[in-house]
Design an enzyme around this catalytic site. Structure first.
Site, PDB file in Angstrom:
ATOM      1  N   ARG A  42       0.856  -1.188   0.000  1.00 53.37           N
ATOM      2  CA  ARG A  42       0.000   0.000   0.000  1.00 53.37           C
ATOM      3  C   ARG A  42       0.892   1.237   0.000  1.00 53.37           C
ATOM      4  O   ARG A  42       1.573   1.521   0.985  1.00 53.37           O
ATOM      5  CB  ARG A  42      -0.905  -0.014   1.229  1.00 53.37           C
ATOM      6  CG  ARG A  42      -1.876   1.145   1.263  1.00 53.37           C
ATOM      7  CD  ARG A  42      -3.119   0.831   2.088  1.00 53.37           C
ATOM      8  NE  ARG A  42      -2.925   1.012   3.512  1.00 53.37           N
ATOM      9  CZ  ARG A  42      -3.813   0.650   4.446  1.00 53.37           C
ATOM     10  NH1 ARG A  42      -4.943   0.052   4.105  1.00 53.37           N
ATOM     11  NH2 ARG A  42      -3.566   0.849   5.712  1.00 53.37           N
ATOM     12  N   SER A 110     -12.774  -4.100   0.582  1.00 53.55           N
ATOM     13  CA  SER A 110     -13.002  -3.617   1.945  1.00 53.55           C
ATOM     14  C   SER A 110     -14.495  -3.475   2.200  1.00 53.55           C
ATOM     15  O   SER A 110     -15.224  -2.980   1.341  1.00 53.55           O
ATOM     16  CB  SER A 110     -12.368  -2.236   2.148  1.00 53.55           C
ATOM     17  OG  SER A 110     -10.986  -2.284   1.940  1.00 53.55           O
ATOM     18  N   LYS A 139      -5.680   4.687   9.764  1.00 53.35           N
ATOM     19  CA  LYS A 139      -6.793   5.372   9.091  1.00 53.35           C
ATOM     20  C   LYS A 139      -7.668   6.011  10.160  1.00 53.35           C
ATOM     21  O   LYS A 139      -8.576   5.377  10.696  1.00 53.35           O
ATOM     22  CB  LYS A 139      -7.605   4.381   8.247  1.00 53.35           C
ATOM     23  CG  LYS A 139      -6.924   3.945   6.972  1.00 53.35           C
ATOM     24  CD  LYS A 139      -7.903   3.238   6.035  1.00 53.35           C
ATOM     25  CE  LYS A 139      -7.238   2.911   4.712  1.00 53.35           C
ATOM     26  NZ  LYS A 139      -8.152   2.203   3.779  1.00 53.35           N
TER      27      LYS A 139
END
Lengths: 214, 214
Positions: A42, A110, A139
């Site tokens: 990522r 997700s 996050k």
């Protein structure tokens, strides 16, 4: 790819890179050394060429160690570096488009609620990344799913479910008790001062849980 | 796609979006109204889903008006929205990878010198975006190519060459005199207070030049 392994097995211990915490290639090497079964690359805020360059290195390491390699968000990068799959969130490419342009990739989606999980399964997702289970530093705006909803999702879909968001050594067994197939971690692993040792401890906790219960 | 049009013709007046100057969909509609023959969608710093959403709208408009549609950098987005092609710079996906994962897309490559242009042609680029011709507000760190080198590149390659970087109504005829096939513009068009009128004036200058000389 599919024929070569059991996806559920591969998703047991899913480690996600984060360059704010540790260099991707270095952390992947250490996490695999400690027992990670899937690596997700990522990277945001880097040029496509740089993401590809890092991705090619991780492709080599994951292939050498027979670890599943998933790229976050970027279908083009996943195809270019010959990753096993791509993971898309609700702000990424819609699943139907991913399936159309990259029919041979494993696709994870997700889901932060049951509706998203059921839709993803119906549209052909190969696995669900369900979360955020707990609040997470990675996050900060993530919606919190909680363990009860995680169990509901896991009971509702047939495809593998990986729990993500705030999972660490302290809570991993509690999370696994919801019946899911694997856990994903960022900061608990690549944010650790000793990544290999942290991964190794996590892998042992996961293995012990599955040995005792299934 | 290739069989349906003359790529050189389509590349004559190539307009690139820039959301810092104007909303993409609005500026594309106006630029096409003024005579743009190619649209390049260039968005950084937005989610993949948002880029795709904008891209799908631009795909519809460009298809309706028979305008070539190129996506900057993102091969996945180009495939997902069924654009005609993708444009890659030296920090984007290497050309050979683009050709492998997206063999049916038109591929343009940025070149800031002769070596890059020759390499791109050899590796199968469909056109060259040569520049920056002049200093430009859009890319402040761009290398300046200049008109003499632009002519050298144009004479050296067989594929179409589009000049980019600081091209405006005042200098466009001088740039076209280097023998290239088209000009690309960002701020001179989408940064204008009247985008349609600015595009229309540019198109007239280009058309007049080609009518008189070729």
């Amino acid at each position: 790819m599919y024929q070569k392994f059991d996806l559920k097995e591969k998703l047991r211990f899913y480690v996600i890179t984060d360059r704010r915490m540790s260099d991707e290639v270095k952390s992947v090497r250490l996490a695999i050394g400690g027992g990670a079964t899937t690596i997700q690359l990522r990277i945001k805020d880097a040029s496509t060429r740089e993401i590809i360059s890092v991705g090619m290195k991780i492709r080599k390491i994951t292939r050498d160690f027979n670890v599943l390699f998933i790229v976050d968000d970027r279908v083009d990068v996943a195809l270019a570096v010959e990753a096993d799959g791509v993971h898309v969130g609700q702000d990424d490419m819609p699943l139907k488009m991913v399936k159309r342009i990259a029919p041979n990739l494993i696709v994870g989606v997700s889901a932060s609620n049951l509706k998203e999980a059921l839709k993803a399964e119906e549209e052909g997702a190969d696995y669900i990344g369900a979360g955020s289970i707990y609040p997470t530093v990675t996050k900060k705006d993530a919606k919190i799913l909680g363990l009860a909803s995680l169990r509901t999702i896991n009971d509702a879909v047939k495809i593998p479910v990986v729990a993500i968001g705030g999972v660490n050594h302290q809570n991993v067994v509690k999370v696994l008790k919801s019946g899911i197939d694997g856990i994903a971690a960022v900061s608990a692993i690549v944010g650790a001062s000793n990544i290999r040792e942290s991964a190794s401890r996590m892998r042992t906790l996961i293995d012990n849980y599955f040995r005792e219960t299934r």
